[in-house]
Design an enzyme around this catalytic site. Structure first.
Site, PDB file in Angstrom:
ATOM      1  N   CYS A 144      55.997  -6.604  70.217  1.00  0.00           N
ATOM      2  CA  CYS A 144      56.509  -7.107  71.728  1.00  0.00           C
ATOM      3  C   CYS A 144      55.798  -6.269  72.642  1.00  0.00           C
ATOM      4  O   CYS A 144      55.717  -6.637  74.104  1.00  0.00           O
ATOM      5  CB  CYS A 144      57.973  -6.820  71.979  1.00  0.00           C
ATOM      6  SG  CYS A 144      59.007  -8.147  70.797  1.00  0.00           S
ATOM      7  N   ALA A 145      55.512  -4.953  72.501  1.00  0.00           N
ATOM      8  CA  ALA A 145      54.531  -4.267  73.481  1.00  0.00           C
ATOM      9  C   ALA A 145      53.279  -4.440  73.538  1.00  0.00           C
ATOM     10  O   ALA A 145      52.455  -4.011  74.490  1.00  0.00           O
ATOM     11  CB  ALA A 145      54.586  -2.603  73.043  1.00  0.00           C
TER      12      ALA A 145
END
Length: 362
Positions: A144-145
């Site tokens: 997700c980063a």
């Protein structure tokens, strides 16, 4: 400095309402009825109304090998990457005129939901009129980063090459990782939250001849910062299983926003000599509704300053690395005034945090 000049997306073929997915999950998940009834409310509580997938609904009812899943990933990732790139480089919403493919000096390809060697950026380059001396930076495993990390790494490359043009491409086909026979709670939550998404961002160096192609005030990257929390490798990630990737999710993620992320964001503000009141809105990756609520608490802001984070989650689900680019695209379409500031934030495996400060500029 660098500028985020344009954004493009490619919507997957199949849109399925959350209510239909819930009904499907009731029939295919191998769980006792009592436990299923306890977990099913997660579909209503996820704040997701609909999601898009590259495979039809009935695909999830059958077992698939990792080879089959990854073959679909390679085919669909290439197809949708090209569509997102084409939209990004020719967007009449953000650009005075199209940016030619040969103008792109570097390409960063971000993904965590499939594998390919050569990496997908090489396939992309072969399908369009990119130069043969383009710089390639494939990034894998950031979860997700990854979208925020891709923008940050592109910015750093443009700081060293201020006349350059860079392209960040994010592809996450989360649906291909759903496991029919994985009875873990993490897999159940993943099926309630994650969707497929593809996006591309154009970044332009401060001395690039293509700066004048920008149509409206564009976000200028003024600072980036990364942080990783040691001894937290089990917070989120993949377990590699015979049929593919099995998701790992710790229930402590919202609490880590209130501790680890709080420390990071306040240190970031201090380094910029700012505070939360200096930012008009926040481009926050919506790991889920609880994560967004935890961010509101840390920043002491209301939900309106995270409006598009909630809206993208509702319309598309959590698309892992892709999500922040969808959210940023929505904010960029608004009439943001020169001088307004914002922050991109995303959390990912590691456990890691990425922050980017933006200032809208002519």
């Amino acid at each position: 400095m660098s500028y985020i000049g344009s954004l493009g997306v490619s919507l997957p073929e199949y849109e399925i309402p959350q209510t239909e997915i819930k009904g499907l999950i009731e029939n295919i998940f191998p769980r006792p009825e009592r436990e299923l009834n306890r977990l099913l409310p997660v579909f209503e509580n996820a704040n997701v109304a609909t999601r898009q997938f590259v495979v039809p609904k009935n695909w999830f009812s059958v077992e698939h090998t990792f080879v089959e899943r990854n073959k679909i990933y390679q085919e669909k990732a290439l197809q949708h990457s090209l569509q997102a790139i084409d939209e990004c480089l020719s967007s009449s919403e953000f650009l005075q005129q199209s940016i030619p493919y040969h103008a792109v000096d570097s390409i960063i390809f971000v993904s965590s939901t499939g594998i390919s060697t050569p990496s997908l950026d090489a396939h992309i380059i072969n399908e369009r009129d990119f130069r043969s001396n383009i710089t390639r930076m494939p990034l894998w495993g950031l979860g997700c980063a990854g979208g925020a990390s891709g923008l940050a790494r592109s910015h750093e490359w443009l700081e060293a090459n201020p006349q350059g043009v860079s392209l960040v491409v994010c592809v996450e086909l989360c649906s291909l990782t759903f496991q029919k026979d994985d009875d873990s709670k993490s897999n159940f939550i993943g099926t309630a939250l994650f969707g497929d998404g593809i996006s591309a961002a154009l970044m332009i160096g401060d001395q690039s001849e293509y700066k004048h192609y920008l149509k409206k005030p564009a976000p200028k990257v003024t600072a980036v910062d990364s942080r990783i929390k040691k001894a937290s490798l089990d917070v989120m990630g993949w377990e590699i299983a015979p049929h593919g990737f099995e998701v790992i999710f710790a229930k402590s993620i919202p609490q880590l926003v209130e501790t680890f992320w709080r420390d990071h964001v306040h240190a970031f503000f201090s380094a910029q000599n700012t505070n939360n009141a200096d930012y008009s809105f926040f481009v926050a990756h919506p790991g889920g509704k609880k994560v967004l609520q935890a961010i509101e608490g840390v920043l002491t802001i209301d939900s309106e300053q995270l409006f598009h984070s909630y809206e993208v989650l509702k319309k598309h689900g959590n698309m892992s690395s892709v999500t922040v680019l969808y959210i940023l695209k929505e904010w960029m379409a608004r009439n943001i005034q020169p001088g307004e500031k914002s922050v991109i934030s995303a959390l990912g495996p590691g456990f890691s945090s990425e922050l980017i400060e933006l200032e809208w500029s002519q």
